[in-house]
Each structure stands twice: as C-alpha cells, then as structure tokens.
Write an enzyme that holds these catalytic residues in place. Structure first.
Site, PDB file in Angstrom:
ATOM      1  N   THR A  44      -0.470   3.518  -1.105  1.00 40.30           N
ATOM      2  CA  THR A  44       0.453   4.176  -0.180  1.00 40.30           C
ATOM      3  C   THR A  44       1.836   3.516  -0.213  1.00 40.30           C
ATOM      4  O   THR A  44       2.852   4.203  -0.092  1.00 40.30           O
ATOM      5  CB  THR A  44      -0.107   4.178   1.249  1.00 40.30           C
ATOM      6  OG1 THR A  44      -0.551   2.866   1.587  1.00 40.30           O
ATOM      7  CG2 THR A  44      -1.290   5.131   1.352  1.00 40.30           C
ATOM      8  N   THR A  45       1.898   2.194  -0.412  1.00 40.83           N
ATOM      9  CA  THR A  45       3.189   1.527  -0.555  1.00 40.83           C
ATOM     10  C   THR A  45       3.901   1.980  -1.826  1.00 40.83           C
ATOM     11  O   THR A  45       5.129   1.965  -1.904  1.00 40.83           O
ATOM     12  CB  THR A  45       3.008  -0.003  -0.570  1.00 40.83           C
ATOM     13  OG1 THR A  45       2.395  -0.406   0.663  1.00 40.83           O
ATOM     14  CG2 THR A  45       4.334  -0.737  -0.715  1.00 40.83           C
ATOM     15  N   TYR A 107      -4.681  13.219   7.840  1.00 41.48           N
ATOM     16  CA  TYR A 107      -4.399  14.519   8.457  1.00 41.48           C
ATOM     17  C   TYR A 107      -5.668  15.309   8.774  1.00 41.48           C
ATOM     18  O   TYR A 107      -5.798  15.878   9.846  1.00 41.48           O
ATOM     19  CB  TYR A 107      -3.458  15.381   7.599  1.00 41.48           C
ATOM     20  CG  TYR A 107      -2.969  16.607   8.354  1.00 41.48           C
ATOM     21  CD1 TYR A 107      -1.902  16.500   9.240  1.00 41.48           C
ATOM     22  CD2 TYR A 107      -3.594  17.841   8.215  1.00 41.48           C
ATOM     23  CE1 TYR A 107      -1.481  17.598   9.964  1.00 41.48           C
ATOM     24  CE2 TYR A 107      -3.178  18.944   8.938  1.00 41.48           C
ATOM     25  CZ  TYR A 107      -2.120  18.820   9.812  1.00 41.48           C
ATOM     26  OH  TYR A 107      -1.701  19.902  10.542  1.00 41.48           O
ATOM     27  N   TYR A 133     -10.444   1.930   2.070  1.00 42.89           N
ATOM     28  CA  TYR A 133      -9.190   1.538   2.733  1.00 42.89           C
ATOM     29  C   TYR A 133      -9.112   2.229   4.083  1.00 42.89           C
ATOM     30  O   TYR A 133      -8.990   3.456   4.162  1.00 42.89           O
ATOM     31  CB  TYR A 133      -8.006   1.923   1.841  1.00 42.89           C
ATOM     32  CG  TYR A 133      -6.628   1.615   2.392  1.00 42.89           C
ATOM     33  CD1 TYR A 133      -6.430   0.715   3.441  1.00 42.89           C
ATOM     34  CD2 TYR A 133      -5.509   2.216   1.840  1.00 42.89           C
ATOM     35  CE1 TYR A 133      -5.168   0.435   3.926  1.00 42.89           C
ATOM     36  CE2 TYR A 133      -4.232   1.944   2.325  1.00 42.89           C
ATOM     37  CZ  TYR A 133      -4.065   1.059   3.357  1.00 42.89           C
ATOM     38  OH  TYR A 133      -2.806   0.791   3.832  1.00 42.89           O
ATOM     39  N   ARG A 138      -2.018   5.106   9.984  1.00 43.58           N
ATOM     40  CA  ARG A 138      -1.416   6.146   9.141  1.00 43.58           C
ATOM     41  C   ARG A 138      -2.289   7.394   9.037  1.00 43.58           C
ATOM     42  O   ARG A 138      -1.778   8.499   8.948  1.00 43.58           O
ATOM     43  CB  ARG A 138      -1.150   5.598   7.726  1.00 43.58           C
ATOM     44  CG  ARG A 138       0.112   4.759   7.614  1.00 43.58           C
ATOM     45  CD  ARG A 138       0.360   4.353   6.164  1.00 43.58           C
ATOM     46  NE  ARG A 138       1.619   3.625   6.019  1.00 43.58           N
ATOM     47  CZ  ARG A 138       2.738   4.128   5.541  1.00 43.58           C
ATOM     48  NH1 ARG A 138       2.800   5.402   5.188  1.00 43.58           N
ATOM     49  NH2 ARG A 138       3.823   3.394   5.409  1.00 43.58           N
ATOM     50  N   LYS A 161     -10.548  -2.662   2.351  1.00 40.31           N
ATOM     51  CA  LYS A 161      -9.232  -3.097   2.792  1.00 40.31           C
ATOM     52  C   LYS A 161      -9.085  -2.647   4.236  1.00 40.31           C
ATOM     53  O   LYS A 161      -9.072  -1.443   4.533  1.00 40.31           O
ATOM     54  CB  LYS A 161      -8.120  -2.490   1.932  1.00 40.31           C
ATOM     55  CG  LYS A 161      -6.710  -2.838   2.424  1.00 40.31           C
ATOM     56  CD  LYS A 161      -5.629  -2.118   1.626  1.00 40.31           C
ATOM     57  CE  LYS A 161      -4.243  -2.413   2.197  1.00 40.31           C
ATOM     58  NZ  LYS A 161      -3.165  -1.680   1.487  1.00 40.31           N
ATOM     59  N   ILE A 203      -4.315  -7.334   0.482  1.00 43.36           N
ATOM     60  CA  ILE A 203      -3.521  -6.370  -0.280  1.00 43.36           C
ATOM     61  C   ILE A 203      -2.242  -6.215   0.530  1.00 43.36           C
ATOM     62  O   ILE A 203      -2.214  -5.578   1.572  1.00 43.36           O
ATOM     63  CB  ILE A 203      -4.265  -5.046  -0.497  1.00 43.36           C
ATOM     64  CG1 ILE A 203      -5.504  -5.292  -1.357  1.00 43.36           C
ATOM     65  CG2 ILE A 203      -3.349  -4.017  -1.161  1.00 43.36           C
ATOM     66  CD1 ILE A 203      -6.383  -4.070  -1.565  1.00 43.36           C
TER      67      ILE A 203
END
Length: 292
Positions: A44-45, A107, A133, A138, A161, A203
């Site tokens: 995502t980063t 979502y 993750y 988010r 994660k 991470i």
C-alpha cells in the site's frame, strides 16, 4: 524464514507520473547498503491501489532484478477482489519474489468467514509463502485473532503484518497459533514494543528514511538487547509520527525527495503533494534526527 526490518518501499515516479526506474534502482541499493533485511514491493505504501496490473508486475520484477538476490523481496498482491488477488499472485509467482503480502479486502467489509475464504483461496493458488496484512485503519474491516488462527492452519500462510498498534492483540494472537507463525509490526510508533514482546520483524514506512536505524533496532530486539533497541527507537520516534501527518506515502516521498534519493515527490491521484506546513514540519524533524 523472514525476520528483521522490511521496508514498505515507495514507488518512485517522475513529474509526469510515470514509474522512475532509475530512482527505484537507487532506492534498492540504498537499502542493501544500509542493512535493510528485505523489501516489500508495491504494497500500500507503494501505491498499489493506483498501479494497473502491468505496472504493478513490472515494478516488482525490476525490484527483484535490482536486488540481485542480496535481500528477499516480498510482493504486495492484495486486492479487494479475491479473483484479482489470485491473478496478481499467479502473475508474480515466477518473478523471483520470496513471498506475498496480502491485505484484508478494503471497502467490501468482508465478514470473518469471508476473510477466511479469501485468504485460503489466495494461498491455494501459490506455492510461495503468504503473509496476511491487517490494517483496519485503512480497510475498516478488522481481522480478528481467531480468524488469523484459522488461517494459520494453511501451510502457505506463514505470518501476519499487524498494523493495529495493539500490543495486547499481538499477545492474544500469539497464544492461538504455533510458535513458528511470524508476526511483523506494521505500525512504526509501536514497532519497538512489538518486537520486544516477541515479534519477528517490522514492515516499516520509517525504514524508507532511516533504513540503518530500523535494521539496527530490529537486530538489537531480536538479540534480546531491548534497552539498546529502545535507545535507537527514541532517536527516530519523532519520524514515526511525522511521516503520517498526511496520508501515506505523501510525506515519505517528500522526505526521500529532500534527501535526493528520488528525482520527484510525484504521487498518483487522488494523492497530491503535502501542504507547506507539513513540508516544513517533516524537514525540521529530519534535521533534528540527522537525516538532513
């Protein structure tokens, strides 16, 4: 298997928004030279949400190529569609990656049973290790410890994660899985405590900026030198917070640009450049911590 400091690597872009592979190669070398233990490519980063499949796959391939086997590359392959996540995992399986990081679908707000079905289907589609993750800040949906324990029964699902920042959650989940199941922190401000309580690694977004310190922090904690780890963490704790004053990776890209590590701080819409006040704040903290 995996342990230590894995950087959640940004995806550098030029001023027109195209992938800047020259800067990407420079970043990979920067991390190898500074002791980073591994790279997560197009998580995502890495702005995975705005990279189409062909770019996503190409960035991972080039990251593997640039690393030349020096450190393992984990590919982000998550999606809010199970079919898309499987497609990405299948396409990336032959690229030389060491495994996959797969985020809770965003979502959709899947039920816990839906998460179990989603991740088992992904793990069934590959022979490579899959790390779950959980980042409810988010995705909104929160993968509960009991769900992690059920998924940990799959031979290809090897770790989590955890970006909840909840150390009590770590201890609870640890009690439900086997001792070889891996726990990586995805929350930089609490990562030192996470490691000291039995996590195997991080991470990290902060590792984009101070890779050497994050690697040393992990090495100290994993060796049981908790006071040394905390001392290192104290020196960079202001960065942990400042890098998130705007949506990630807005500030990390700006910081890397100021460090001359990437040629542009360009982002993909809907993300845009940080406000002037944010630029001033992160620059001040980078000077205080010796980055600039």
């Amino acid at each position: 298997m995996f342990k230590g400091s894995y950087v959640a690597l940004v995806t550098p872009m030029d001023d027109q928004g195209e992938i800047d592979y020259t800067s990407l190669e420079k970043l990979v070398a920067f991390h190898i030279d500074n002791g980073t233990h591994g790279i997560v490519s197009v998580g995502t980063t890495g702005e995975s949400a705005t990279l189409p499949f062909d770019e996503h796959i190409q960035v991972v391939k080039k990251t593997v190529e640039f690393a030349q086997g020096a450190i393992p590359i984990i590919a982000g392959s998550g999606a809010n569609s199970t079919a898309e996540a499987i497609f990405l995992s299948e396409q990336l399986s032959g690229t030389g990656v060491a495994g996959f990081l797969s985020v809770v679908p965003y979502y959709n707000k899947p039920q816990q049973k839906g998460m179990i079905a989603h991740f088992n289907a992904i793990a069934d589609a590959t022979d490579l290790p899959v790390m779950l993750y959980n980042v409810p800040g988010r995705t909104v949906a929160d993968m509960l410890p009991e769900t992690v324990a059920e998924l940990a029964k799959h031979q290809n699902i090897i770790g989590l994660k955890d970006a909840t920042g909840d150390i009590a959650r770590l201890k609870q989940t640890q009690s439900l899985v086997s001792s070889d199941f891996l726990f990586f922190s995805g929350d930089d401000p609490t990562s030192c405590d996470f490691l000291c309580e039995g996590g195997q690694g991080v991470i990290s977004v902060t590792a984009n900026i101070v890779p050497k310190q994050m690697a040393q922090l992990c090495e100290a904690a994993l060796a049981g030198n908790f006071e040394q780890a905390k001392q290192i963490n104290d020196g960079i704790s202001s960065l942990h917070t400042a890098l998130f004053i705007e949506s990630n990776p807005v500030i990390p890209k700006w910081a890397l640009f100021k460090m001359a590590m990437i040629n542009s701080a360009q982002l993909r819409l809907p993300l845009v450049s940080p406000e002037l006040a944010s630029q001033n704040e992160i620059e001040q903290i980078m000077r205080e911590t010796g980055v600039l």
